[in-house]
Design a protein around this motif. Structure first.
Motif, short mmCIF file in Angstrom:
data_model
loop_
_atom_site.label_atom_id
_atom_site.label_comp_id
_atom_site.label_asym_id
_atom_site.label_seq_id
_atom_site.Cartn_x
_atom_site.Cartn_y
_atom_site.Cartn_z
N LEU A 26 -3.65 -94.81 53.68
CA LEU A 26 -2.71 -94.40 54.72
C LEU A 26 -1.41 -95.13 54.45
O LEU A 26 -1.39 -96.36 54.30
N ILE A 27 -0.32 -94.38 54.38
CA ILE A 27 1.00 -94.93 54.09
C ILE A 27 1.95 -94.48 55.18
O ILE A 27 2.04 -93.29 55.47
N MET A 28 2.65 -95.43 55.77
CA MET A 28 3.62 -95.12 56.82
C MET A 28 4.96 -95.73 56.46
O MET A 28 5.04 -96.89 56.08
N ASN A 29 6.01 -94.92 56.55
CA ASN A 29 7.37 -95.41 56.36
C ASN A 29 8.02 -95.58 57.72
O ASN A 29 7.97 -94.68 58.56
N THR A 30 8.63 -96.75 57.92
CA THR A 30 9.28 -97.08 59.18
C THR A 30 10.65 -97.68 58.90
O THR A 30 11.01 -97.90 57.75
N ASP A 31 11.37 -98.03 59.96
CA ASP A 31 12.62 -98.74 59.75
C ASP A 31 12.32 -100.18 59.31
O ASP A 31 11.19 -100.64 59.39
N VAL A 32 13.34 -100.87 58.82
CA VAL A 32 13.14 -102.19 58.23
C VAL A 32 12.78 -103.27 59.26
O VAL A 32 12.24 -104.31 58.90
N ASN A 33 13.05 -103.04 60.52
CA ASN A 33 12.79 -104.05 61.54
C ASN A 33 11.35 -104.03 62.05
O ASN A 33 10.98 -104.86 62.87
N THR A 34 10.56 -103.10 61.58
CA THR A 34 9.18 -102.98 62.01
C THR A 34 8.34 -104.11 61.42
O THR A 34 8.40 -104.37 60.22
N HIS A 35 7.58 -104.76 62.27
CA HIS A 35 6.66 -105.78 61.80
C HIS A 35 5.47 -105.10 61.14
O HIS A 35 5.39 -103.88 61.09
N ASN A 36 4.53 -105.83 60.71
CA ASN A 36 3.36 -105.30 60.01
C ASN A 36 2.68 -104.20 60.83
O ASN A 36 2.27 -104.42 61.97
N ALA A 37 2.55 -103.02 60.26
CA ALA A 37 1.94 -101.88 60.94
C ALA A 37 0.50 -101.67 60.50
O ALA A 37 -0.07 -100.61 60.72
N THR A 50 -1.74 -100.59 63.31
CA THR A 50 -1.48 -99.19 63.68
C THR A 50 -2.15 -98.24 62.71
O THR A 50 -2.78 -97.26 63.11
N LEU A 51 -2.06 -98.52 61.41
CA LEU A 51 -2.71 -97.68 60.41
C LEU A 51 -4.23 -97.72 60.55
O LEU A 51 -4.91 -96.71 60.42
N TYR A 52 -4.76 -98.91 60.86
CA TYR A 52 -6.19 -99.03 61.08
C TYR A 52 -6.63 -98.18 62.29
O TYR A 52 -7.66 -97.52 62.25
N GLU A 53 -5.84 -98.21 63.35
CA GLU A 53 -6.16 -97.41 64.53
C GLU A 53 -6.10 -95.91 64.23
O GLU A 53 -6.94 -95.15 64.72
N ILE A 54 -5.13 -95.50 63.44
CA ILE A 54 -5.06 -94.09 63.03
C ILE A 54 -6.34 -93.72 62.29
O ILE A 54 -6.93 -92.67 62.53
N TYR A 55 -6.76 -94.60 61.40
CA TYR A 55 -7.98 -94.34 60.64
C TYR A 55 -9.21 -94.31 61.56
O TYR A 55 -9.96 -93.33 61.58
N SER A 56 -9.42 -95.38 62.31
CA SER A 56 -10.67 -95.52 63.06
C SER A 56 -10.75 -94.64 64.30
O SER A 56 -11.82 -94.13 64.63
#
Length: 141
Positions: free
Chosen positions: A82-93, A96-102
């Motif tokens: 799972l790959i997510m692109n965000t703005d540069v100010n986003t902390h570790n996502a 969020t990616l784990y929640e999308i998966y699970s």
């Protein structure tokens, strides 16, 4: 946090799902070319990080940041990426990616007998739940 887009790849490099929310610049290449480029880049970065890392860890590569965006990466034990692109100010996502998966992928794709795990995701329920989850994040723009 601004979320630009999300890719889901299987272990063989097939893009199972792509979604964009706030992506302002469109690529001049076809979607298929973009998917191949993204997967190839991830493969190269993971290989590079694994070779130079002083630690023996599967989770050595989590994200990278450019001057314009931040790419977040999560890989499951089965090789789903799972790959997510965000703005540069986003902390570790990663969470969020784990929640999308699970909570979304497992619930609406893996447990759905109509979905085949090695084919692009066609489930409208999955797409609706994913969109609602992303738009429901506290920092979604």
């Amino acid at each position: 946090m601004t979320i630009y887009n999300l890719y889901i790849f299987d272990r063989n490099g097939t893009c199972l799902h792509y979604e964009e929310w706030n992506r302002t610049k469109l690529s001049e290449m076809s979607r298929e070319q973009e998917f191949k480029l993204m997967y190839g880049m991830l493969y190269s970065i993971k290989s590079f990080v694994a070779r130079i890392s002083p630690f023996d860890s599967k989770d050595s590569f989590l994200s990278y940041t450019t001057s314009k965006y931040k790419l977040h990466f999560y890989e499951t034990p089965t090789g789903l990426k799972l790959i997510m692109n965000t703005d540069v100010n986003t902390h570790n996502a990663r969470e969020t990616l784990y929640e999308i998966y699970s909570k979304i992928y497992v619930e609406y794709v893996v447990k759905n007998p109509l979905c085949k795990l090695d084919e692009p995701i066609e489930s409208e329920l999955f797409k609706t739940k994913l969109d609602g989850f992303i738009k429901g994040l506290p920092a979604y723009n």
